[in-house]
Design an enzyme around this catalytic site. Structure first.
Site, PDB file in Angstrom:
ATOM      1  N   GLN A  97      46.742 -80.734  25.850  1.00 24.89           N
ATOM      2  CA  GLN A  97      48.128 -80.517  26.037  1.00 24.89           C
ATOM      3  C   GLN A  97      48.428 -79.980  27.398  1.00 24.89           C
ATOM      4  OE1 GLN A  97      50.244 -78.452  22.769  1.00 24.89           O
ATOM      5  NE2 GLN A  97      48.580 -78.830  21.463  1.00 24.89           N
ATOM      6  N   HIS A 130      38.769 -81.071  29.534  1.00 19.23           N
ATOM      7  CA  HIS A 130      39.740 -82.238  29.400  1.00 19.23           C
ATOM      8  C   HIS A 130      40.649 -81.986  30.778  1.00 19.23           C
ATOM      9  CE1 HIS A 130      41.333 -85.787  27.708  1.00 19.23           C
ATOM     10  NE2 HIS A 130      42.660 -85.094  27.731  1.00 19.23           N
ATOM     11  N   LYS A 192      44.285 -98.491  27.239  1.00 17.84           N
ATOM     12  CA  LYS A 192      44.292 -97.949  25.780  1.00 17.84           C
ATOM     13  C   LYS A 192      46.008 -97.772  25.713  1.00 17.84           C
ATOM     14  CE  LYS A 192      42.994 -93.831  24.647  1.00 17.84           C
ATOM     15  NZ  LYS A 192      41.922 -92.774  24.207  1.00 17.84           N
TER      16      LYS A 192
HETATM   17  C1  R5P Z   1      41.705 -88.808  25.752  1.00 17.00           C
HETATM   18  O1  R5P Z   1      42.092 -88.742  26.795  1.00 17.00           O
HETATM   19  C2  R5P Z   1      40.347 -88.225  25.474  1.00 17.00           C
HETATM   20  O2  R5P Z   1      39.499 -88.347  26.412  1.00 17.00           O
HETATM   21  C3  R5P Z   1      39.565 -89.217  24.181  1.00 17.00           C
HETATM   22  O3  R5P Z   1      39.911 -90.347  24.723  1.00 17.00           O
HETATM   23  C4  R5P Z   1      40.412 -89.008  23.187  1.00 17.00           C
HETATM   24  O4  R5P Z   1      40.664 -87.580  22.828  1.00 17.00           O
HETATM   25  C5  R5P Z   1      39.486 -89.442  21.835  1.00 17.00           C
HETATM   26  O5  R5P Z   1      40.498 -89.218  20.585  1.00 17.00           O
HETATM   27  P1  R5P Z   1      40.228 -90.147  19.475  1.00 17.00           P
HETATM   28  O6  R5P Z   1      38.660 -89.983  19.046  1.00 17.00           O
HETATM   29  O7  R5P Z   1      40.791 -89.564  18.190  1.00 17.00           O
HETATM   30  O8  R5P Z   1      40.612 -91.513  19.759  1.00 17.00           O
END
Ligand code: R5P
Length: 297
Positions: A97, A130, A192
């Site tokens: 966030q 992140h 994505k």
């Molecule tokens: C997104 O920006 C993160 O780097 C990950 O790709 C994400 O948090 C992965 O989430 P999930 O495993 O729920 O697809």
């Protein structure tokens, strides 16, 4: 680091905390946690930390009680007259966030910084946060530890020819590029499209992966939808094998089952978060030495 230093590990980071303390020639400080009937936390430090440097190790993944436990421990050390308080969050939650995407939304990442600062944190150490530049969000020193050296060594030991490094989304591109450059391998990106947090509507591979060993690079596996969708697409497009290197195994809900039945040959993570379920497909690398190095720098 001050001569009198105590290391305390929170409830969910006992293992990595003990590793860090052990590598620095110390044992973990004693503390205990009592709870009120409604679950309210009451940690109590059982060491005399007056004048000492105190290092707290706790990953703050969901539930938020892990963060609250950490904040209460920092406050306890402050009240007891600690000289300096260092927080090590191998995984620091709420960093997704980091932007206000929609009106009415909180800025969760900067709020976490304010809470840590209000509790009495003097310095923070986080593994692969992140948020790319934590320092811009927080008003106290925040060091970022990169897990790249341990993952790179792992890839070296695989001795694979014809690799490509794949960023499952644009955010991961910079990290994937580091590997591609080092191994002189192809860099592949993906587009994505999410329709809601944690949901992957579509993933498009940009680049030819035919007959290549594809290695996905990401920071967090939460539901696993990102990696599973990317792996499936890479296989469809002719990748010889697909594996993933991903620092934080958040693995919420049925993520483990999802990954197990996916096209991924192996998933390599680190010990920033303890694994909920052990599996042959998942390898865990130790980042404790890298974190200790950051403490001493
Ligand atoms: C997104 O920006 C993160 O780097 C990950 O790709 C994400 O948090 C992965 O989430 P999930 O495993 O729920 O697809």
């Amino acid at each position: 680091m001050n001569n009198v230093t105590f290391f305390f590990a929170g409830t969910v980071s006992q293992e990595i905390g003990a590793r860090i303390a052990h590598l620095s020639g110390r044992s973990l400080g004693k503390w205990h946690l009592t709870k009120f009937s409604d679950g309210e936390l009451r940690p109590i430090l059982q060491e005399d930390v007056k004048g000492a440097t105190v290092v707290f190790i706790q990953s703050t993944y969901s539930p938020a009680a892990h963060m609250l436990e950490l904040l209460l421990m920092v406050d306890a050390a402050k009240n007891a007259g600690a000289h300096r308080i260092v927080v090590i969050a191998p995984y620091l939650g709420y960093m997704r966030q980091d932007k206000i995407h929609a009106p009415g939304e909180a800025h969760g990442a900067s709020l976490i910084g304010k809470l840590l600062s209000a509790a009495g944190t003097d310095e923070l150490i986080v593994c692969d946060p992140h948020v790319k530049d934590l320092q811009l969000l927080f008003n106290f020193p925040a060091k970022q530890v990169s897990s790249y050296p341990v993952f790179r060594k792992y890839v070296e030991n695989l001795r694979l020819d014809d690799m490509c490094f794949v960023a499952p989304d644009t955010r991961a591109l910079e990290a994937a590029k580091l590997y591609a450059n080092y191994f002189r391998a192809k860099l592949v990106s993906c587009l994505k499209i999410r329709n809601a947090p944690n949901q992957v509507k579509a993933i498009k591979v940009v680049g030819n992966v035919e007959n290549l060993h594809a290695i996905l690079i990401d920071d967090i596996i939460d539901t696993g939808h990102t990696l599973v969708a990317a792996a499936e697409q890479l296989k469809k497009e002719g990748a010889r094998s697909v594996r993933a290197l991903c620092t934080h195994p958040v693995l919420s809900g049925s993520a483990s089952e999802r990954l197990m039945s996916s096209a991924l040959e192996e998933i390599v993570v680190t010990n920033t978060i303890p694994l909920k379920q052990v599996s042959e497909k998942v390898k865990v690398l130790d980042v404790a030495p890298l974190i200790l190095k950051a403490i001493n720098e």
